[in-house]
Design a protein around this motif. Sequence first.
Motif, mmCIF file in Angstrom:
data_model
loop_
_atom_site.group_PDB
_atom_site.id
_atom_site.type_symbol
_atom_site.label_atom_id
_atom_site.label_comp_id
_atom_site.label_asym_id
_atom_site.label_seq_id
_atom_site.Cartn_x
_atom_site.Cartn_y
_atom_site.Cartn_z
ATOM 1 N N VAL A 151 -45.477 -76.945 -43.597
ATOM 2 C CA VAL A 151 -45.366 -76.712 -45.044
ATOM 3 C C VAL A 151 -44.338 -75.605 -45.266
ATOM 4 C CG1 VAL A 151 -46.555 -75.963 -47.142
ATOM 5 C CG2 VAL A 151 -47.770 -77.365 -45.447
ATOM 6 N N THR A 152 -43.428 -75.823 -46.215
ATOM 7 C CA THR A 152 -42.419 -74.826 -46.567
ATOM 8 C C THR A 152 -42.501 -74.558 -48.063
ATOM 9 O OG1 THR A 152 -40.989 -75.762 -44.854
ATOM 10 C CG2 THR A 152 -39.992 -74.183 -46.360
ATOM 11 N N ALA A 153 -42.664 -73.307 -48.440
ATOM 12 C CA ALA A 153 -42.867 -72.971 -49.848
ATOM 13 C C ALA A 153 -41.587 -73.105 -50.668
ATOM 14 C CB ALA A 153 -43.422 -71.560 -49.969
ATOM 15 N N THR A 154 -40.463 -72.647 -50.128
ATOM 16 C CA THR A 154 -39.197 -72.646 -50.862
ATOM 17 C C THR A 154 -38.108 -73.252 -49.988
ATOM 18 O OG1 THR A 154 -38.007 -70.634 -50.190
ATOM 19 C CG2 THR A 154 -39.946 -70.331 -51.588
ATOM 20 N N LEU A 155 -36.966 -73.537 -50.599
ATOM 21 C CA LEU A 155 -35.823 -74.036 -49.831
ATOM 22 C C LEU A 155 -34.831 -72.923 -49.494
ATOM 23 C CD1 LEU A 155 -35.178 -77.545 -51.409
ATOM 24 C CD2 LEU A 155 -35.943 -77.012 -49.084
ATOM 25 N N GLY A 156 -35.193 -71.674 -49.766
ATOM 26 C CA GLY A 156 -34.320 -70.571 -49.393
ATOM 27 C C GLY A 156 -32.957 -70.633 -50.047
ATOM 28 N N GLU A 157 -32.958 -71.025 -51.322
ATOM 29 C CA GLU A 157 -31.684 -71.270 -52.007
ATOM 30 C C GLU A 157 -30.867 -70.013 -52.277
ATOM 31 O OE1 GLU A 157 -34.961 -71.173 -55.212
ATOM 32 O OE2 GLU A 157 -34.701 -71.975 -53.183
ATOM 33 N N HIS A 158 -31.476 -68.852 -52.096
ATOM 34 C CA HIS A 158 -30.730 -67.601 -52.265
ATOM 35 C C HIS A 158 -30.403 -66.940 -50.923
ATOM 36 C CE1 HIS A 158 -31.228 -67.860 -56.549
ATOM 37 N NE2 HIS A 158 -32.550 -67.892 -56.440
ATOM 38 N N GLY A 159 -30.545 -67.700 -49.849
ATOM 39 C CA GLY A 159 -30.322 -67.142 -48.518
ATOM 40 C C GLY A 159 -28.869 -67.125 -48.110
ATOM 41 N N THR A 160 -28.043 -66.420 -48.872
ATOM 42 C CA THR A 160 -26.620 -66.319 -48.571
ATOM 43 C C THR A 160 -26.070 -65.013 -49.111
ATOM 44 O OG1 THR A 160 -24.439 -67.342 -48.904
ATOM 45 C CG2 THR A 160 -26.040 -67.570 -50.697
ATOM 46 N N SER A 161 -25.055 -64.515 -48.452
ATOM 47 C CA SER A 161 -24.345 -63.338 -48.961
ATOM 48 C C SER A 161 -23.144 -63.740 -49.810
ATOM 49 C CB SER A 161 -23.881 -62.474 -47.779
ATOM 50 O OG SER A 161 -23.006 -63.222 -46.937
ATOM 51 N N ASP A 162 -22.944 -65.044 -49.983
ATOM 52 C CA ASP A 162 -21.800 -65.555 -50.748
ATOM 53 C C ASP A 162 -22.279 -66.618 -51.734
ATOM 54 O OD1 ASP A 162 -19.371 -66.356 -51.736
ATOM 55 O OD2 ASP A 162 -18.554 -67.045 -49.813
ATOM 56 N N PRO A 163 -22.976 -66.209 -52.819
ATOM 57 C CA PRO A 163 -23.491 -67.190 -53.772
ATOM 58 C C PRO A 163 -22.404 -67.941 -54.524
ATOM 59 C CG PRO A 163 -23.819 -64.951 -54.580
ATOM 60 C CD PRO A 163 -23.351 -64.826 -53.170
ATOM 61 N N GLY A 164 -21.185 -67.402 -54.535
ATOM 62 C CA GLY A 164 -20.091 -68.139 -55.157
ATOM 63 C C GLY A 164 -19.761 -69.401 -54.377
ATOM 64 N N GLN A 165 -19.723 -69.261 -53.059
ATOM 65 C CA GLN A 165 -19.468 -70.398 -52.191
ATOM 66 C C GLN A 165 -20.696 -71.290 -52.055
ATOM 67 O OE1 GLN A 165 -16.736 -71.478 -50.744
ATOM 68 N NE2 GLN A 165 -17.684 -73.088 -49.483
ATOM 69 N N TRP A 166 -21.871 -70.653 -52.107
ATOM 70 C CA TRP A 166 -23.113 -71.390 -51.915
ATOM 71 C C TRP A 166 -24.051 -71.158 -53.098
ATOM 72 C CZ3 TRP A 166 -23.247 -74.959 -48.342
ATOM 73 C CH2 TRP A 166 -22.407 -74.836 -47.229
ATOM 74 N N PRO A 167 -23.776 -71.792 -54.261
ATOM 75 C CA PRO A 167 -24.701 -71.665 -55.390
ATOM 76 C C PRO A 167 -26.067 -72.233 -55.009
ATOM 77 C CG PRO A 167 -23.087 -73.409 -55.789
ATOM 78 C CD PRO A 167 -22.637 -72.684 -54.560
ATOM 79 N N PRO A 168 -27.120 -71.753 -55.663
ATOM 80 C CA PRO A 168 -28.473 -72.116 -55.239
ATOM 81 C C PRO A 168 -28.730 -73.605 -55.081
ATOM 82 C CG PRO A 168 -28.561 -70.332 -56.818
ATOM 83 C CD PRO A 168 -27.124 -70.762 -56.755
ATOM 84 N N ALA A 169 -28.297 -74.419 -56.018
ATOM 85 C CA ALA A 169 -28.593 -75.854 -55.931
ATOM 86 C C ALA A 169 -27.938 -76.473 -54.694
ATOM 87 C CB ALA A 169 -28.124 -76.562 -57.191
ATOM 88 N N ARG A 170 -26.717 -76.061 -54.411
ATOM 89 C CA ARG A 170 -26.010 -76.603 -53.248
ATOM 90 C C ARG A 170 -26.657 -76.146 -51.948
ATOM 91 N NH1 ARG A 170 -19.917 -75.073 -51.177
ATOM 92 N NH2 ARG A 170 -19.822 -76.619 -49.495
ATOM 93 N N LEU A 171 -26.977 -74.858 -51.875
ATOM 94 C CA LEU A 171 -27.569 -74.341 -50.650
ATOM 95 C C LEU A 171 -28.941 -74.953 -50.416
ATOM 96 C CD1 LEU A 171 -27.271 -72.503 -48.231
ATOM 97 C CD2 LEU A 171 -28.217 -70.625 -49.600
ATOM 98 N N ALA A 172 -29.702 -75.187 -51.479
ATOM 99 C CA ALA A 172 -31.023 -75.806 -51.322
ATOM 100 C C ALA A 172 -30.902 -77.179 -50.671
ATOM 101 C CB ALA A 172 -31.713 -75.919 -52.669
ATOM 102 N N GLU A 173 -29.918 -77.973 -51.090
ATOM 103 C CA GLU A 173 -29.723 -79.298 -50.497
ATOM 104 C C GLU A 173 -29.363 -79.188 -49.023
ATOM 105 O OE1 GLU A 173 -26.901 -81.582 -52.666
ATOM 106 O OE2 GLU A 173 -28.109 -81.683 -54.500
#
Length: 275
Positions: free
Chosen positions: A62-84
């Motif tokens: 079981v995983t609670a979140t997709l870690g969509e904020h797990g980046t130091s570069d949110p410009g390159q990896w916006p949350p929706a993209r990183l979640a996928e």
Amino acid sequence: MGTGRQGASPCDRGKEVTVMTIGDMAGFGTLLGIWAHPDDEVHLSAGLMASARDAGQRVVCVTATLGEHGTSDPGQWPPARLAEVRAAELSASLAVIGVSEHHQLGLPDGGCADQPFDAVVDKLAAIIDEVRPDTIVTFGPDGFTGHSDHQTVSHWATEARSRTAPAARLLYATTTAEQIDAWQHVYDRLNVFLADGLPLRIPSSTVDVQLRLGEDLADRKLAALRAQASQTADLIAMLGEDTMRRWCCSTESFIDAESAATNATWGTWRPPGNP
């Protein structure tokens, strides 16, 4: 797999229990892991999960979140993209260790503590009721690193088990004094532990389960970590594959919930901008 009490059953509630062979895994029965972000499960329990699957046992994650904020570069990896990306990485990583059953709670990364407690516990309780695990594995109350999502998931899992399957064994992933002493130079570089009182320094002689991964199992764990490249590629490049294998893929330690300290007040990390 290392040294210890040959053939000791993991269901022996005494100390110094070391998983030695695939045959020992029978004592764990059906295994359910409950974690906060993709890669938590692999860092802390890939060897345990792979050993259980090799022994023909059911393993569910079981995983609670997709870690969509797990980046130091949110410009390159916006949350929706990183979640996928992280969802796909998690599936590939679990496949390496033979786990095909996975539940995603879809909660916001960094926001677990803000979720309605009983509603989330009810979701986990429903999963526990369906899976009927003999063993549940998660973070301890400290959250392993002190991350607020980790601490919250520990609280949820502990309460859901209490309500739904109190006879199931509950194991908390932990760190031993020996592990910390051996790898302090790595932790100093990474600043992994984010709260006061951490890392835990549990004597190896007092952990309830200590899995020493042989070469083949360590290689599989490293491959599973590599599959989550958005989180691990830079780390492996910085440390080198040999150090990564010896540091992260050699030993996994767990303590029974009943043995764990529950009265400590842990500092709690939150990402910048959160109150």
